[in-house]
Design an enzyme around this catalytic site. Structure first.
Site, PDB file in Angstrom:
ATOM      1  N   ASP A 352       0.430  -1.171   0.215  1.00 12.39           N
ATOM      2  CA  ASP A 352       0.411  -0.477  -0.183  1.00 12.39           C
ATOM      3  C   ASP A 352       0.600   0.906  -0.472  1.00 12.39           C
ATOM      4  O   ASP A 352       2.078   1.262   0.485  1.00 12.39           O
ATOM      5  CB  ASP A 352      -0.772   0.213   1.007  1.00 12.39           C
ATOM      6  CG  ASP A 352      -1.922   1.082   0.977  1.00 12.39           C
ATOM      7  OD1 ASP A 352      -2.216   1.692   0.276  1.00 12.39           O
ATOM      8  OD2 ASP A 352      -1.795   1.478   2.651  1.00 12.39           O
ATOM      9  N   PHE A 504     -16.628  16.542   3.159  1.00 13.40           N
ATOM     10  CA  PHE A 504     -16.056  15.787   1.617  1.00 13.40           C
ATOM     11  C   PHE A 504     -16.048  14.511   2.054  1.00 13.40           C
ATOM     12  O   PHE A 504     -16.286  13.111   2.143  1.00 13.40           O
ATOM     13  CB  PHE A 504     -14.621  15.834   2.451  1.00 13.40           C
ATOM     14  CG  PHE A 504     -13.568  15.358   1.112  1.00 13.40           C
ATOM     15  CD1 PHE A 504     -12.538  16.148   0.391  1.00 13.40           C
ATOM     16  CD2 PHE A 504     -13.443  13.621   1.648  1.00 13.40           C
ATOM     17  CE1 PHE A 504     -12.300  15.312  -0.765  1.00 13.40           C
ATOM     18  CE2 PHE A 504     -12.605  12.921   0.727  1.00 13.40           C
ATOM     19  CZ  PHE A 504     -11.838  13.735  -0.441  1.00 13.40           C
ATOM     20  N   LYS A 528     -12.852  23.490  -1.047  1.00  7.26           N
ATOM     21  CA  LYS A 528     -11.247  23.529  -2.134  1.00  7.26           C
ATOM     22  C   LYS A 528     -12.370  21.730  -1.679  1.00  7.26           C
ATOM     23  O   LYS A 528     -13.007  21.292  -1.670  1.00  7.26           O
ATOM     24  CB  LYS A 528     -10.755  23.230  -0.546  1.00  7.26           C
ATOM     25  CG  LYS A 528     -10.819  22.611   0.585  1.00  7.26           C
ATOM     26  CD  LYS A 528      -9.769  22.501   0.961  1.00  7.26           C
ATOM     27  CE  LYS A 528     -10.040  21.250   2.642  1.00  7.26           C
ATOM     28  NZ  LYS A 528      -9.245  21.218   3.506  1.00  7.26           N
ATOM     29  N   ARG A 719      -5.457   4.080  -7.686  1.00  5.03           N
ATOM     30  CA  ARG A 719      -7.222   4.467  -7.492  1.00  5.03           C
ATOM     31  C   ARG A 719      -7.722   3.345  -7.310  1.00  5.03           C
ATOM     32  O   ARG A 719      -8.213   2.792  -8.024  1.00  5.03           O
ATOM     33  CB  ARG A 719      -7.875   5.790  -8.745  1.00  5.03           C
ATOM     34  CG  ARG A 719      -7.740   6.822  -8.575  1.00  5.03           C
ATOM     35  CD  ARG A 719      -8.860   7.625  -8.353  1.00  5.03           C
ATOM     36  NE  ARG A 719      -8.485   9.449  -7.610  1.00  5.03           N
ATOM     37  CZ  ARG A 719      -8.265   9.215  -6.229  1.00  5.03           C
ATOM     38  NH1 ARG A 719      -8.020   8.896  -5.227  1.00  5.03           N
ATOM     39  NH2 ARG A 719      -7.959  11.123  -6.174  1.00  5.03           N
TER      40      ARG A 719
END
EC number: 7.6.2.1
Length: 1007
Positions: A352, A504, A528, A719
């Protein structure tokens, strides 16, 4: 009574009666946690079943049972039952200890005490006694059930969820609005996450109140309340908790080495059957030959060594203990002690990025305003701009008549100020004050004491941004549900009312906030987010895309900050539509998103911020070692393509002179085909691919894609969803048949870690979820090099030596039995009786053979310095059919030499044959151990001498088998010496010649 309706997945909607669990309409599971494999009644059957599942142990059980049949009986019963019992007792004790530990851990969790509100006031209740509908008071502590809502003195509280999902950020949780209007004594409720939620009603004479409930009103089990006290109503208990439903039963991993050994024992079993049939055939199938076959099977049963499993299991425990005790890699934990030798032959390492290769510690590096950029060295300019913005008198007529030059400077100054103010406002950070010994908490909160302030936020990026605005003079000093306080460089406090927050999410990749400045009454919408989504929201400009690309190439995480001023009417109109959308039951999130998007247009671009994630200590040398050891490293991350590529270069995962092939985004079969062909033409270049393109390639061209990817020196997948990580691991195992190792630190890496042959968890910032699910847990990534190069390599080589030696030991005695039987007209008479057989495989040779687990071919420093040594193991050389065959031949040679030697030098009595051959056999075994050892350890010498002493001492007691007076004679001594020399000397000479003319690679390094 107040009631809550919740519907979720496959759960029926439930109505929860506050404080009256007895009114419920359906049964709910008890609130107990149980991690045990067996219970009191299933323990013995369960353990025995798991043992006799193996072909190996079942075979020995049948052998031992056959001794109850008189015609098949060979010697004493205990010769067969004692070894089997020993093996089983060791296993049962080990399982029992693990079960006991598990039971105690569960008991501790289940008997935690909570305060429950009832009609009689507060009563204490155990965690296991909590029921759906109870009202529980929770203080700063660990929660064991799924609560719903909150009543809190400030109207909100923070939740730490690192144990549940591996995220370190604190989540803000809110009470249902109507409960805050109740008198303090009254209490409230709410409901669990992630599913459609109906509203809750109050029916007490007033008109019923409808409130929408959402995830923000819930507290989950296995989380910790960070501050304050909360009253909640229990909604889900026991098996229905998210933490329990999250844990899938991980696949039961079996080491490759164990499978190979199993395979060898099956071959040995085949040999056993063949030998027995041959013996009967040589008797010309006379008489009751089928019984004879059975007797021979029992006679030669030693061919399949019963002690092999015990030796290997104990060996593994020793290896695990050595890993734990290694001072060079402190804090390493072996959770799966069943396959440390897997670490010795890893071909693919999947890692990772965030928190494993990088520290997950953010440092603010760059502020970019389009025309001008400020780096770390020019932050003082930003500071002076901010300072001047708050200290200069308001612009009056003289300022407007001033020369143009100052006006340009003003605009730069005001743009910097606007950008800093936006960064200081658009976030989800809360400053919390703790007492520091000098000032207590209340005082610190009143005076906004700098030394006592700690920032709590959902992500380390956010904290680094707020810390930066503090360093340039604009400090976030206070925040609650509805307002925020900033302190200017001159010490003045600015108050802002928070009108709306849009948090978010990974889908939207942005967060927004609408605030009203109390001093001027202006309403501003700040936002943002990632450059990809923000590019379409801000007004047209020519620099955003280019600068984002530049910053990403430097390895910075880029956020785009924008604002939009709203009039009072615009805001009121928006709020009305927003509230309406939030109350709808169908497609709620879609409707809400549409309303918010009506605001997100033509926003003014303020600035870009760049934050850097620093690499962990010694990542580069560790990756270098792994690469030289022939291990291919793949990086699987959820991060953006640019950041991932940049970290890969930064960590030297991709070497300087290698090309990087970035796989273009593909969506259809034909696009994937073209792109794969383009990639096929390139040689020795690293591959960077995004999760979506990967999905498409695997769907249509799985075989071709994996073939190409496996040849790459390095692969970066960005991703990636957690399930995708696990899928890649599975494909690698199926396609290549090689061993994989997965390294990760967050809850999102758990599925990958459980899927890989070896899962290694790094105890990182993101909690302990990964390290608990892993087979091995380390504290830093750099320890991985030593874990594989030294411990993995040693464990594998030692296990191989140990297993082959145990096989050799049992084959020797079987060969002697075969020779003996064939000389005596194929009689099924045992050569050695009772105790000699047991003693042979236990007390006389156990210690020296087992001391092979301490053997090592090179010092650990050399193994770290020359990782190429590890490459040799990837071919599986230490234990292969070739080495197995060599050992079989050695055993047959030694066994027959000893037996024929004893028969040649045979004195008049049969009893002497036993004495001579057995003594030679023991000596041969001890000498063979000495021959196999590469580096002597003092314990090995002790083991050799101890075994010899045991044998000599036991001769006194074994006079029924061995004549003590004969042993004392000179003829006995020279005969034994002669036989032992003939059986061992040729092997010593061969070993010397081999080392002389084709030395193994490690010996070149040690000489």
């Amino acid at each position: 009574g107040t009631q809550v309706n919740c519907c979720q997945g496959y759960f029926r909607p439930r109505t929860v009666w506050l404080g009256h669990p007895e009114k419920r309409e359906q049964r709910y599971p008890r609130n107990v946690i149980n991690n045990q494999k067996y219970n009191f009644f299933t323990f013995l059957p369960g353990v025995l079943f798991n043992q006799f599942k193996y072909f190996f142990n079942l075979y020995f059980l049948l052998l031992a049972c056959s001794q109850f049949v008189n015609e098949l009986r060979l010697g004493a019963l205990y010769t067969y039952w004692v070894p089997l019992g020993f093996v089983l007792i060791i296993t049962i004790v080990r399982e029992a200890v693990e079960e006991m530990r598990c039971f105690l851990r569960d008991k501790e969790v289940n008997s935690q005490i909570y305060s429950k509100l009832s009609t009689r006031g507060t009563v204490k209740v155990k965690s296991s006694g909590i029921q759906v509908g109870d009202l529980i008071i929770v203080e700063k502590m660990y929660i064991s059930t799924f609560f719903s809502t909150v009543f809190h003195h400030k109207g909100s509280c923070f939740l730490r969820t690192d144990q549940l999902d591996g995220e370190t950020d604190w989540k803000l949780r809110l009470p249902v609005a109507c409960t805050q209007r109740l008198p303090t004594a009254a209490v409230s409720l709410v409901h669990d996450s992630f599913f459609v939620i109906k509203s809750h009603k109050r029916e007490d004479g007033d008109p019923p109140v409808n409130e929408s409930l959402s995830i923000e009103n819930t507290l989950w089990a296995s989380t910790v309340i960070a501050s304050g006290t909360v009253v909640g109503v229990v909604i889900y208990t026991g098996k229905e908790l998210r933490s329990v439903m999250n844990t899938s039963n991980p696949r039961h991993k079996i080491g490759l080495f164990d499978l190979e050994v199993n395979c060898l024992t099956k071959i040995l079993f085949g040999a056993l059957v063949v030998v027995s049939l041959v013996m009967v055939a040589l008797q010309h199938f006379a008489g009751r030959w089928y019984l004879q076959i059975f007797r021979f099977l029992l006679l030669f049963s030693n061919i399949v060594p019963i002690s092999l499993r015990v030796n290997l299991d104990m060996g593994k425990m020793v290896f695990s203990w050595m890993i734990k005790k290694d001072s060079k890699i402190p804090g390493t934990v072996v959770r799966a002690s069943t396959f440390p030798e897997q670490l010795g032959r890893i071909s693919y390492l999947l890692t990772d990025k965030t928190g494993t290769l990088t520290q997950n510690e953010m440092v603010f590096r760059r502020l970019h305003l389009g025309t001008v950029a400020y780096g770390m060295d020019s932050m003082d300019e930003v500071q002076s701009h901010v300072f001047s913005a708050y200290t200069q008198p308001p612009q009056d007529l003289q300022a407007s008549r001033a020369p143009v030059a100052t006006k340009v400077r003003k605009t730069i100054s005001s743009r910097v100020h606007e950008a800093v103010k936006a960064i200081a406002l658009v976030h989800n950070v809360t400053p919390v004050y703790e007492s520091n010994g000098v000032t207590d908490q209340a005082e610190a909160e009143m005076h906004y004491e700098d030394t006592c302030r700690v920032y709590q936020a959902s992500s380390p990026d956010e904290v680094s941004l707020v810390q930066w605005t503090e360093s340039v003079g604009l400090t976030l000093v206070g925040r609650d549900q509805s307002s925020m306080q900033l302190r200017t460089p001159s010490g003045q406090i600015l108050n802002f009312t928070i009108l709306q927050i849009f948090p978010f999410t990974y889908e939207s990749k942005r967060m927004g906030i609408i605030v009203r400045d109390e001093s001027t009454g202006e309403i501003t919408f700040y936002m943002k987010g990632a450059d990809v989504v923000m590019a379409g929201i801000v007004q047209y400009n020519d620099w955003l895309e280019e600068e984002c690309g530049n910053m990403a190439r430097e390895g910075l995480r880029v956020l785009v900050v924008a604002k939009k001023s709203l009039t009072e009417e615009q805001y009121q109109d928006f709020e009305a539509r927003y509230v309406q959308a939030k109350l709808s039951v169908h497609d709620r999130s879609l409707k809400v998103a549409t309303v918010i998007e009506s605001l997100e247009m033509e926003m003014e671009l303020l600035c870009l911020t760049g934050v850097e994630d620093q690499l962990q200590a010694d990542v580069r040398p560790t990756l270098e070692i792994l690469r030289n050891a022939g291990i291919k490293v793949w990086m699987l991350t959820g991060d953006k393509l640019e950041t991932a590529t940049c970290t890969a270069k930064n960590a030297h995962l991709v070497t300087r002179n290698q090309d990087i092939h970035v796989f273009r985004p593909v969506t259809t079969r034909s696009e994937a085909h073209l792109e794969l062909n383009a990639f096929r033409r390139k040689h020795d270049c690293a591959l960077v691919i995004s999760g979506d393109s990967l999905e498409v390639c695997l769907k249509y061209y799985e075989y071709e894609f994996m073939e190409l990817a496996c040849q790459c020196p390095a692969v970066v997948c960005c991703r990636c969803a957690p399930t995708q990580k696990a899928q890649i691991v599975r494909l690698l195992q199926e396609r290549t048949g090689k061993l994989t190792c997965a390294v990760g630190d967050g809850g999102n890496d758990v599925s990958m870690i459980q899927e890989a042959d070896c899962g290694v968890g790094v105890e990182g910032k993101e909690g302990k979820q990964a390290s608990l699910a892993a087979d091995f847990s380390i504290t830093q990534f750099k320890h991985l090099g030593r874990l594989l190069m030294v411990h993995g390599r040693n464990s594998y080589k030692r296990s191989a030596a140990l297993s082959q030696f145990v096989i050799h030991r049992s084959l020797c005695i079987s060969t002697m039995q075969a020779v003996f039987s064939s000389v005596f007209y194929f009689a099924s008479v045992p050569l050695y009786q009772g105790f000699l057989i047991i003693g042979y495989s236990t007390i006389y040779t156990m210690f020296p053979v087992f001391s092979l687990v301490l053997d090592k071919d090179v010092k650990s420093e050399v193994a770290m310095l020359y990782p190429e040594l590890y490459k040799d193991l990837l071919k599986g050389r230490p234990l292969s059919f070739k080495t197995f065959l060599i050992w079989v031949l050695i055993s047959i040679y030694q066994g027959s030499i000893i037996m024929y030697g004893a028969l040649l030098l045979f004195e008049s009595e049969f009893v002497h044959i036993v004495a001579i051959s057995f003594t030679s056999l023991i000596l041969t075994e001890l000498l063979m151990v000495a021959l196999t050892v590469q580096t002597w350890h003092w314990l090995m010498i002790v083991a050799e001498l101890l075994s010899l002493a045991c044998y000599i001492a036991s001769l006194v007691f074994l006079h029924e088998f061995i004549d003590v007076y004969f042993i004392a004679t000179l003829s006995f001594v020279w005969k034994v010496t002669a036989i032992t020399l003939v059986s061992c000397l040729p092997l010593y000479i061969l070993k010397y010649l081999r080392r002389r003319f084709s030395p193994p690679s490690y010996s070149k390094l040690t000489s």
